[in-house]
Enzyme design. Structure first.
Site, PDB file in Angstrom:
ATOM      1  N   HIS A 149       0.840  -1.257  -0.068  1.00  0.00           N
ATOM      2  CA  HIS A 149      -0.014   0.199  -0.060  1.00  0.00           C
ATOM      3  C   HIS A 149       0.845   1.432  -0.128  1.00  0.00           C
ATOM      4  O   HIS A 149       0.802   2.287  -0.989  1.00  0.00           O
ATOM      5  CB  HIS A 149      -1.005   0.134   1.199  1.00  0.00           C
ATOM      6  CG  HIS A 149      -2.145  -0.679   0.984  1.00  0.00           C
ATOM      7  ND1 HIS A 149      -2.161  -2.237   0.791  1.00  0.00           N
ATOM      8  CD2 HIS A 149      -3.435  -0.325   1.208  1.00  0.00           C
ATOM      9  CE1 HIS A 149      -3.480  -2.473   0.747  1.00  0.00           C
ATOM     10  NE2 HIS A 149      -4.239  -1.370   0.992  1.00  0.00           N
ATOM     11  N   HIS A 213       0.983  -3.976   9.051  1.00  0.00           N
ATOM     12  CA  HIS A 213       2.306  -3.832   8.783  1.00  0.00           C
ATOM     13  C   HIS A 213       3.024  -3.355   9.916  1.00  0.00           C
ATOM     14  O   HIS A 213       2.578  -2.685  10.907  1.00  0.00           O
ATOM     15  CB  HIS A 213       2.793  -2.975   7.669  1.00  0.00           C
ATOM     16  CG  HIS A 213       2.280  -3.531   6.301  1.00  0.00           C
ATOM     17  ND1 HIS A 213       3.048  -4.339   5.586  1.00  0.00           N
ATOM     18  CD2 HIS A 213       1.283  -2.872   5.434  1.00  0.00           C
ATOM     19  CE1 HIS A 213       2.464  -4.515   4.179  1.00  0.00           C
ATOM     20  NE2 HIS A 213       1.409  -3.703   4.510  1.00  0.00           N
TER      21      HIS A 213
END
Length: 280
Positions: A149, A213
């Site tokens: 992303h 993440h």
């Protein structure tokens, strides 16, 4: 543009478009590489966070990072009546995005870092001594580094920031600005160029909030995106150089700008030669 010029134009950029296509094709192949299955501990607090929906899906992030810059390029090119500007802008955008996607997918497979929500995805079974979660979800849980992303968002938005800086001289404070007008605000110009990066930062922060993440993954993804977005410089003059804003091709692709500089240089040399002849 005549048919001959159009043919020359197509041939001159054939290799560039072939490289861009290769980036995207290879990045898709890399997305299916075998993922390194890193060992883990059930007591590891770094991977024991809950699994929850993403605030920004991969599809939404992908299209925003691609279509928003492309739409702005299209509108600006229509206003300038310059197909060449749109072509070079789109080429640089797709090259940067494709390159970032390739590097990201290769690293995800080779590193195999576990996501912060890996154990929730895994659903470890003590009797079977294995993960019993959905196979695709568990596999994706092994692709934390780097953040896809973040790399996608920064590749698209950093490119847009570079382009806006090239159009407004927002990063080159030595360039004179019109006096006593809205356009004379250097702070406004700078702010406009940084707005796309605000979106990219927001995307990166949501990846931390969603436990998708670790912070290192996000920072690495952002770095990959920014570095790949710098392919902008292959097709456009540097937004940090005064020379980029010194001719009437200000804000135009590198090929037009450099051609204008060569013409100006030839004209200056001819004037100098004429002056020397008159002095003699």
């Amino acid at each position: 543009m005549s048919s001959i010029n159009l043919k020359q134009f197509a041939l001159s950029y054939l290799t560039d478009w072939s490289v861009v296509a290769a980036f995207w094709i290879l990045s898709e192949l890399a997305n299916h590489l075998p993922v390194f299955e890193r060992d883990f501990s059930l007591s590891d607090t770094l991977i024991s966070h809950p699994h929850k929906p993403s605030q920004i899906t991969g599809t939404v992030n992908h299209f925003i990072a691609l279509l928003v810059p492309a739409a702005i390029l299209l509108v600006a090119s229509l206003l300038q009546r310059s197909f060449f500007a749109f072509h070079n802008g789109l080429l640089a955008l797709l090259a940067g995005r494709g390159m970032a996607r390739l590097f990201t997918n290769v690293l995800k497979a080779r590193v195999g870092r576990l996501r912060p929500d890996f154990l929730a995805r895994c659903k470890w079974n003590e009797i079977a001594q294995k993960c019993t979660g959905k196979a695709a979800t568990v596999l994706d849980g092994r692709k934390s580094f780097p953040s896809g992303h973040s790399s996608a968002a920064f590749a698209g938005m950093a490119f847009l920031s570079f382009w806006l800086a090239g159009q407004t001289a927002g990063w080159c404070f030595q360039v004179p600005v019109p006096a006593a007008s809205i356009r004379s605000s250097r702070l406004a110009r700078l702010s406009v160029t940084l707005m796309p990066l605000c979106w990219a930062v927001y995307v990166a922060v949501t990846r931390l909030e969603d436990y998708r993440h670790h912070k290192e993954d996000v920072l690495a993804g952002a770095a990959i995106g920014i570095v790949c977005a710098a392919v902008y410089l292959a097709f456009w003059p540097s937004p940090l150089s005064v020379r980029s804003f010194a001719s009437h091709t200000y804000g135009q692709p590198r090929q037009l700008h450099e051609g204008d500089e060569r013409r100006r240089g030839t004209f200056d040399m001819e004037l100098t030669r004429l002056e020397d002849d008159m002095d003699a």
